[in-house]
Each structure stands twice: as C-alpha cells, then as structure tokens.
Scaffold this motif. Structure first.
Motif, short mmCIF file in Angstrom:
data_model
loop_
_atom_site.label_atom_id
_atom_site.label_comp_id
_atom_site.label_asym_id
_atom_site.label_seq_id
_atom_site.Cartn_x
_atom_site.Cartn_y
_atom_site.Cartn_z
N ARG A 352 0.84 -1.19 0.00
CA ARG A 352 0.00 0.00 0.00
C ARG A 352 0.88 1.25 0.00
O ARG A 352 2.11 1.17 -0.03
N LYS A 353 0.26 2.40 0.05
CA LYS A 353 1.00 3.65 -0.01
C LYS A 353 1.60 3.96 1.36
O LYS A 353 1.19 4.88 2.07
N VAL A 354 2.57 3.15 1.74
CA VAL A 354 3.26 3.33 3.01
C VAL A 354 4.76 3.26 2.74
O VAL A 354 5.21 2.75 1.71
N ARG A 355 5.52 3.76 3.69
CA ARG A 355 6.97 3.68 3.61
C ARG A 355 7.44 2.55 4.52
O ARG A 355 7.12 2.54 5.72
N THR A 356 8.14 1.59 3.96
CA THR A 356 8.63 0.47 4.75
C THR A 356 9.90 0.88 5.50
O THR A 356 10.90 1.22 4.89
N LYS A 381 -7.76 7.84 3.17
CA LYS A 381 -8.31 7.32 1.92
C LYS A 381 -8.29 5.80 1.84
O LYS A 381 -8.94 5.22 0.96
N ASP A 382 -7.56 5.14 2.72
CA ASP A 382 -7.38 3.69 2.63
C ASP A 382 -7.83 3.03 3.93
O ASP A 382 -7.08 2.94 4.91
N ALA A 383 -9.06 2.53 3.95
CA ALA A 383 -9.62 1.93 5.16
C ALA A 383 -8.82 0.72 5.62
O ALA A 383 -8.78 0.41 6.82
#
Length: 511
Positions: A352-356, A381-383
């Motif tokens: 998803r739109k996350v930073r690892t 925006k991302d449940a």
C-alpha cells in the motif's frame, strides 16, 4: 493428578472418546493426539448443563463462591504441570505463563468476593401503594438472575486467563450458569489440565457434574453446533473478527437468537500530542516499541498505530522506535497459522502507499517486528490501513495538523482502547479529542500503553463493533458477570416464594 494427557472430551465428569482425532502443534516437542468433537458430544454436554442449571442456578452465592475458590486452589495445586505444557504448546515463556496463571486464579477469587458481596444482584424494591389514586401500585421487586448454560470459546493468545477457566468461564459460573467450553486447538493439552482442575473442584464441592464440560476440536463443526444448540443461552468468545462474526451470525439466525459476547481485537491507536512528543520523543518511541512487541504483539490491546504531527519531533520518535525494534530478537508466535497470517498481513501492508521502515523476518513460528509509516491523507483514503494485523507490526501516521489528527481519530472503527500521550500544555488539544475517543473505544488511556488489562471493578474490555459485538459489555472485570444475568421483576410475590437474596434489607430503591 496424573501427568499423562488423556486426549478426550470432559462431559459432565466423564472423559469421552470419539473416533476422529487431530494432532496438536506444539512450539517444541512431539505432538499429541486429541479426540475431535462431534455434534453428539456437544449435545450431551449441553443437555447435562441444562440439567445442572436447575440446581446450580438456584444455589447460594456462598456455595458458588466456595466452588470458584476451589477451582483456583486446584489450578494452583497443578500449576507446575499446567505451565509446563502451556509453554510447550504456545511457545510463551514460563514467566509469562506463571503470571497468567496467577491472573486466572485471581479472577476466580475476585468473582467469589464479588458475588458474596451481593451488589451485583441490583436488588430493587418499590413498596405497594394500595391507597394511591387513580390507581394503586403493586409491590415490585427486582433482582438479576442467571440466564442458563453458557458456551465459552478458549482464546489462542491467553491459554489460561482467557481460556478454559478464564474470565468468561469464571463470570458465568459466578452468575450461576453452567459452562460448556470449546477447547482451543492451539493448546488442547493445557485446556485438558485446567479442565481436570475444574472437575476436581466440582467433585470436592459436591456439585452436579454437568456444571462444566469441555469439548475439544480443531474443525468448525464443534463451534457451530455449540452456538446453535437450543440449551445454550449466551456465548463468550475471544478471537478473530472473521471467526467471531461467523459465530455471531449463527447466534442471530437461531430460532431463539442469543447474545454473542465476542471480543474481536483492535489496533488500539496512540495519539501523541505536540508538546509531549517535543519533550520526550525518544522515550515515547522506545516505550511504544516495547509495548508493540510484548508477547510478540499477540495481545488484543496491542498498540499497532501511532498518530502524531509530522516534523522533526515525529522523526525523533520514529528513529527511536525503529532502533528499539531492530534490537528486538525474534519471538515465537502462538501457532503456525498465526505466524503465516502475520507475514501475509505485513506483506500486504507493504504494497500500500506506506513507507517500509523495517521488514519482518520469519523462520517458521519465530518472527521479528515490522514498521511502516504513512501520511494522514493516505490513511484517510485507505480503510485497510486501519485494520488489525495480529503481531508485532507498527504503523506511524504523520498528520499535518491537529484537525487532521481529529479526522484520523474519526476514521477508526470501534476499538478496545485509544490512548493520548500529552503534557499540561496539550490540554486543549486533548479536550478536542476526548469526545471522539470515548465514542470509539471502551477504554481511554492517558500517558500509558494498553498492553495490560487490570482485573478490577472499573475495567472495561470491550468497545464498539468490531472491537466487540456488544458495546455495553466487558469481558474483563467484575462487571463482566452482567453478560450472563437478566433482570426479573417479582410483583406481589409472597416473601416465602422469593429468592433468598431478597432477605437483604439494603435494596437499591424503596418508596
């Protein structure tokens, strides 16, 4: 008690075998075979519980208190064997399990004191007013009465305190309700040892053996049969959202729908306010990491998400948490399936739109923590980012303003807990969050971490759905007994026919 495993079902004092078996999957040592439950075994246990209710449900509070204390004493007498097998099956350290055993026996003794005190009966009395006009008033008395046999599902993450003789069982027995336990397949040997202790207490107290039964099983058939059995009047469950919801729906579709008290977990968000993080970013980061990895992150109160203002102090918090997580050794998860789901969950999160920031490493049931960060805008925006991944996975959400922090708080579904970290200069920001938090969570904390649920009168371990299926209930603390009671009003009933507890003179209300 003998140290060898029996591998059968305990039904009303008898150990019953079935043809089909399943194998345990301990974290170390050889597996063992256990009988798989059947619809017939469930029926036998439930019918025995119904027969026992006619005596046990009308027993005195003193008799039930003595029984609860006897269970605690029998567990303590076999504590070494119980902890040994629990450690082998679950992979939890003996020190943790010894503490959990103390909590288990403490819960039993707490309920013994609670019912002997009698306040839970909620006795009320409205005296008759025969001369009242235009209509006289009859004499009305009220008290709480037990509902009947209760089904309890053992939990994987607390093989003692939330399992065979754990909080749900203790509360139901205290209320006067016989219990049929669905043993958890992650620790069937542990469940068996504790069932032996309960059975010994039943014999010692001269109670009907149907007061307690335990049916083992690795499949779904036992659980489905149990919640649909017409003798069962309520269900206590601690486990996954998917499993709990399936059983909840079965309860609702019964010809006689019954309450399903499911505790289904949550992400327990942490809101770190600006002045607090500026003052102690490193300490808060380290402490969050410690709470996040406690018990390999396998607590339903695991604080999986942190929300704080973006900036240099958020960077300090993140760096401290990352260092602490990197230094955390791999930990054994409760089951192979839980370990697989943890790895799958953090893999999905990384897409998803996350930073690892830190990727988990796994070797079978041994896993390491993982850490991610994202922005408030992406989170809103991302449940899926607000859904629980069971295990030591952390997500840091950096917001651009306190208003966005409030929007993020509103975005969460029901939670077991929500926490605010603040100092005196943050009081106004905290005041704006409070109405949101108390609407979303069963327990609101300040300047602490939720991994640690005190067994006390004021504790609430529950919350709006999906944290639990009944927002008005708690599965921990003295108030949890209310789940297995219902109010009965007695109108103009002769004193000789009333329950003996009405002899008390301190009814809550009299007019």
């Amino acid at each position: 008690m003998a140290s060898e495993l029996i591998g059968k079902h305990l039904v009303a004092g008898e150990w019953i075998a079935t043809w089909t078996t399943f194998e345990s999957s301990p974290s170390e040592g050889a597996s063992s075979k256990f009988c798989e439950g059947t619809v017939d075994v469930v029926d036998r246990a439930c019918e025995a519980a119904e027969r026992a209710f006619w005596r046990y449900g009308y027993s005195s509070r003193r008799e039930r208190a003595r029984f609860l204390v006897a269970i605690a004493e029998e567990i303590e007498a076999d504590s070494e064997a119980i902890v040994t097998i629990a450690a082998r099956e679950s992979g939890l350290p003996a020190s943790r399990l010894n503490g959990e055993l103390v909590r288990t026996t403490g819960q039993l003794r707490m309920f013994a004191r609670h019912i002997e005190d009698g306040d839970y009966l909620d006795l009320r009395h409205d005296a008759a007013l025969p001369e009242r006009t235009p209509m006289p008033r009859p004499e009305l008395r009220l008290m709480q009465r037990p509902i009947g046999p209760v089904a309890v599902f053992g939990a994987s993450n607390f093989p003692l305190a939330f399992s065979t003789a754990g909080g749900d069982t203790a509360a139901a027995l205290a209320a006067g309700c016989p219990v049929v336990v669905k043993g958890h397949p992650a620790h069937p040997g542990t469940g068996e040892r504790v069932a032996l202790a309960v059975d010994a207490a039943i014999k010692r107290c001269g109670l009907d053996a149907g007061v307690f039964s335990m049916v083992q099983g690795a499949g779904q058939e036992v659980g489905q049969a149990l919640v649909q059995h017409p003798r069962i009047k309520a269900v206590g469950f601690t486990g996954s959202l998917s499993g709990g919801r399936a059983l909840y729906d079965l309860c609702a579709r019964r010809a006689e729908p019954i309450p399903f008290f499911g505790e289904l977990g949550s992400v327990n968000p942490q809101f770190v306010l600006p002045c607090a993080v500026e003052q102690n970013a490193e300490g808060l980061g380290r402490n969050w990491a410690a709470s996040l990895t406690l018990g390999a992150g396998q607590f339903c109160t695991n604080p999986g998400i942190v929300v704080l203002l973006a900036g240099v102090h958020a960077d300090r918090f993140t760096a401290a948490a990352l260092r602490a997580l990197q230094e955390t050794a791999g930990q054994t998860m409760l089951t192979d399936q839980i370990a697989r789901r943890y790895v799958e969950g953090q893999a999905d999160l990384s897409l998803r739109k996350v930073r690892t920031l830190l990727t988990a490493v796994s070797h079978g049931r041994v896993v390491s923590p993982s850490l991610y960060s994202t922005t408030g805008a992406v989170f809103l925006k991302d449940a899926a980012l607000s859904e629980e991944v069971f295990g030591p996975v952390g997500l840091i959400v950096e917001v651009e303003s306190l208003r966005e922090m409030e929007d993020v708080a509103l975005r969460f579904a029901g939670q077991l807990t929500m926490t605010v970290h603040m100092n005196d200069a943050d009081i106004d920001a905290a005041a704006r969050l409070m109405p949101i938090l108390e609407r979303k969570a069963g327990r609101v904390l300040f300047n602490g971490f939720p991994t640690g649920v005190e067994v006390a009168d004021a504790m609430v371990h529950g919350g709006p759905y999906p944290a639990s299926t009944n927002f008005g209930a708690t599965s921990v603390g003295a108030m949890s007994i209310r789940r297995f009671l219902r109010p009965v009003c007695y109108q103009n009933v002769p004193l000789a026919l009333l329950p003996k507890d009405f002899d008390r003179s301190d009814s809550r209300h009299s007019a």
